[in-house]
Design an enzyme around this catalytic site. Structure first.
Site, PDB file in Angstrom:
ATOM      1  N   LYS A 118       0.842  -1.200   0.000  1.00  0.00           N
ATOM      2  CA  LYS A 118       0.000   0.000   0.000  1.00  0.00           C
ATOM      3  C   LYS A 118       0.878   1.252   0.000  1.00  0.00           C
ATOM      4  O   LYS A 118       2.077   1.183   0.329  1.00  0.00           O
ATOM      5  CB  LYS A 118      -0.914  -0.012   1.235  1.00  0.00           C
ATOM      6  CG  LYS A 118      -0.151   0.018   2.554  1.00  0.00           C
ATOM      7  CD  LYS A 118      -1.074  -0.236   3.750  1.00  0.00           C
ATOM      8  CE  LYS A 118      -0.277  -0.224   5.039  1.00  0.00           C
ATOM      9  NZ  LYS A 118      -1.087  -0.626   6.203  1.00  0.00           N
ATOM     10  N   ARG A 123     -11.123   0.166  14.580  1.00  0.00           N
ATOM     11  CA  ARG A 123     -11.160   0.775  13.246  1.00  0.00           C
ATOM     12  C   ARG A 123     -12.219   0.005  12.445  1.00  0.00           C
ATOM     13  O   ARG A 123     -13.301  -0.211  12.976  1.00  0.00           O
ATOM     14  CB  ARG A 123      -9.770   0.723  12.595  1.00  0.00           C
ATOM     15  CG  ARG A 123      -8.709   1.393  13.466  1.00  0.00           C
ATOM     16  CD  ARG A 123      -7.436   1.792  12.743  1.00  0.00           C
ATOM     17  NE  ARG A 123      -6.904   0.823  11.813  1.00  0.00           N
ATOM     18  CZ  ARG A 123      -5.620   0.761  11.441  1.00  0.00           C
ATOM     19  NH1 ARG A 123      -4.745   1.610  11.971  1.00  0.00           N
ATOM     20  NH2 ARG A 123      -5.193  -0.125  10.569  1.00  0.00           N
ATOM     21  N   TYR A 137      16.069  29.668   8.216  1.00  0.00           N
ATOM     22  CA  TYR A 137      15.003  30.451   8.841  1.00  0.00           C
ATOM     23  C   TYR A 137      15.111  30.463  10.358  1.00  0.00           C
ATOM     24  O   TYR A 137      15.435  29.450  10.969  1.00  0.00           O
ATOM     25  CB  TYR A 137      13.636  29.877   8.463  1.00  0.00           C
ATOM     26  CG  TYR A 137      13.323  29.968   6.991  1.00  0.00           C
ATOM     27  CD1 TYR A 137      13.372  31.188   6.324  1.00  0.00           C
ATOM     28  CD2 TYR A 137      12.985  28.835   6.278  1.00  0.00           C
ATOM     29  CE1 TYR A 137      13.082  31.276   4.969  1.00  0.00           C
ATOM     30  CE2 TYR A 137      12.670  28.906   4.918  1.00  0.00           C
ATOM     31  CZ  TYR A 137      12.737  30.136   4.270  1.00  0.00           C
ATOM     32  OH  TYR A 137      12.448  30.212   2.949  1.00  0.00           O
ATOM     33  N   MET A 175      11.550  24.157   2.844  1.00  0.00           N
ATOM     34  CA  MET A 175      10.706  23.378   1.946  1.00  0.00           C
ATOM     35  C   MET A 175      11.527  22.561   0.946  1.00  0.00           C
ATOM     36  O   MET A 175      11.181  21.426   0.624  1.00  0.00           O
ATOM     37  CB  MET A 175       9.746  24.292   1.188  1.00  0.00           C
ATOM     38  CG  MET A 175       8.716  23.522   0.365  1.00  0.00           C
ATOM     39  SD  MET A 175       7.609  24.571  -0.588  1.00  0.00           S
ATOM     40  CE  MET A 175       6.648  25.343   0.689  1.00  0.00           C
TER      41      MET A 175
HETATM   42  C1  PLP Z   1      -0.256  -1.648   6.801  1.00  0.00           C
HETATM   43  C2  PLP Z   1      -0.869  -2.932   7.229  1.00  0.00           C
HETATM   44  C3  PLP Z   1      -0.070  -4.079   7.411  1.00  0.00           C
HETATM   45  C4  PLP Z   1       1.440  -4.055   7.374  1.00  0.00           C
HETATM   46  O1  PLP Z   1       1.927  -3.658   8.640  1.00  0.00           O
HETATM   47  P1  PLP Z   1       3.520  -3.635   8.961  1.00  0.00           P
HETATM   48  O2  PLP Z   1       3.592  -3.238  10.371  1.00  0.00           O
HETATM   49  O3  PLP Z   1       4.111  -2.617   8.046  1.00  0.00           O
HETATM   50  O4  PLP Z   1       4.022  -5.004   8.683  1.00  0.00           O
HETATM   51  C5  PLP Z   1      -0.711  -5.284   7.672  1.00  0.00           C
HETATM   52  N1  PLP Z   1      -2.066  -5.349   7.769  1.00  0.00           N
HETATM   53  C6  PLP Z   1      -2.846  -4.271   7.629  1.00  0.00           C
HETATM   54  C7  PLP Z   1      -4.314  -4.412   7.758  1.00  0.00           C
HETATM   55  C8  PLP Z   1      -2.281  -3.027   7.376  1.00  0.00           C
HETATM   56  O5  PLP Z   1      -3.074  -1.948   7.260  1.00  0.00           O
END
Ligand code: PLP
Length: 373
Positions: A35, A133, A263, A311
């Site tokens: 992802k 969640r 800055y 930036m």
């Molecule tokens: C992002 C995610 C993972 C991967 O988690 P890591 O800690 O990076 O291994 C696994 N399962 C779900 C549902 C996630 O959202």
């Protein structure tokens, strides 16, 4: 190096990390979580490397991410688990993307889309086990499992998997979640579902909570060679960080004692000093919170960042002399610490965040260059 700024991604590291993790974990299946553009590493090349290293599933959050992998010609199983209320389940089902679903409404929408297409949707039911969640809450299990069974019987979908996700909060919390998950899997089976893929663990639990491994683990941060633990480095886990973030020295400047830098003059030169300008800033994902607090490597030596991260650029102090650094030299912000470079975790510590955020936020202006593909 070729670019002004670049993130070099070592695909050999991705492959070997996956092979190593699979051997370590020993589950029948292993999902590479790609992802968010593979945590900033480039989704398509990383997905291919992870599959070559032994992953047999790919995981993403959004359907769009799954479709991009399909468009690139990747035909491995893909699971997507986070959906817009109007998500295009038709496109997902048509492209053979498995849907992680969290409610009766989503099940019904998937069934409707499958019916329209004249196909059957592959589904993993996501259970809420304590993360608060998405996922079906225990109080809704009976209703949702019954609906899934009915939709299976008319051939619109198949529940191929049951999944949840841990909070990694404490051993006691994770144990409670694990027990809740086991109740959920048992209830799904008792209702007549026959999931073959049962999965709960992401990297942390995959490595340290064997009881959470079931038939598959979902590996994200460890695939990229980074440690999810405060008490273990990449090397301790046998992993190689895949991303090296680099830039080229844009300017070398001598300043007199007392000169203010960047800055707000967060830092003033305590003596006559040689400064180097590095062309990466918070637009490129360099955390402003790391201002004055991180290190970079130039010609094998580490030097401190001084003053505010801006930036587009930040300043590094070489000290009173100039050890021979010139415009165009390579600056390594982070990479594999076995080379002496700072790690993504060092930057995370400097910025008060986690290594996940450091690599994932590297911006669009930084080209990814994939090597050892
Ligand atoms: C992002 C995610 C993972 C991967 O988690 P890591 O800690 O990076 O291994 C696994 N399962 C779900 C549902 C996630 O959202």
């Amino acid at each position: 190096m070729s670019g002004f700024r670049e993130a070099v991604i070592d695909l050999a590291a991705i492959r070997s990390n996956m092979t190593h993790l699979r051997e370590l974990v020993g589950t029948p299946h292993a999902m590479a979580v790609v992802k968010a553009n593979a945590y900033g590493h480039g989704a398509v090349p990383v997905a291919r490397a992870a599959l070559a290293g032994g992953a047999d599933w790919l995981g993403v959050a959004d359907i769009d991410e799954a479709l991009q992998l399909r468009d690139a010609g990747i035909d491995a199983p893909i699971l997507a688990w986070l959906h817009d209320p109007d998500a295009d389940f038709s496109a997902a089902i048509d492209d053979d993307v498995t849907l992680g679903l969290s409610s009766a409404l989503q099940l019904q929408r998937a069934a409707d889309a499958a019916k329209e297409l004249g196909q059957s949707a592959s589904v993993h039911l996501k259970l809420e086990t304590g993360l608060s969640r998405n996922g079906v809450h225990e109080s809704d299990w009976a209703e949702v499992f019954a609906l899934a069974v009915a939709l299976e019987q008319v051939g619109l979908l198949r529940v191929d998997g049951v999944m949840s996700h841990l909070a990694n909060a404490s051993a006691i919390d994770d144990q409670q979640a694990l027990e809740c998950f086991e109740r959920g899997v048992a209830a799904a089976r008792a209702a007549g579902l026959t999931p073959t893929l049962v999965h709960l663990a992401s990297s942390e639990a995959a490595l340290r909570l064997p009881a959470a491994r079931f038939s598959m683990v979902r590996l994200g941060i460890t695939l990229y060679g980074l440690s999810p633990f405060e008490d273990a480095t990449s090397a301790d886990l046998g992993l190689v960080p895949a991303m090296t973030l680099r830039g080229r020295v844009a300017l070398v400047r001598r300043v007199s004692a007392g000169a203010g830098v960047s800055y707000d003059y967060l830092w003033r030169a305590p003596e006559d000093s040689t400064l180097v300008l590095v062309p990466l800033g918070y637009a490129d994902g360099i955390p402003r919170q790391a201002s004055g607090n991180a290190l970079v490597q130039i010609q094998g030596t580490t030097y401190p960042l001084v003053g505010r991260v801006a930036m587009d650029q930040f300043v590094v102090n070489l000290g009173a002399g100039n050890p021979g650094v010139a415009v165009g030299d390579t600056v390594v912000l982070f990479g594999d610490p076995s080379t002496g470079a700072p790690s993504a975790t060092d930057w995370a510590d400097a910025a008060g965040t986690i290594n996940y955020e450091i690599v994932t936020r590297i911006g669009h202006r930084v080209p990814r260059r994939h090597i050892h593909g």
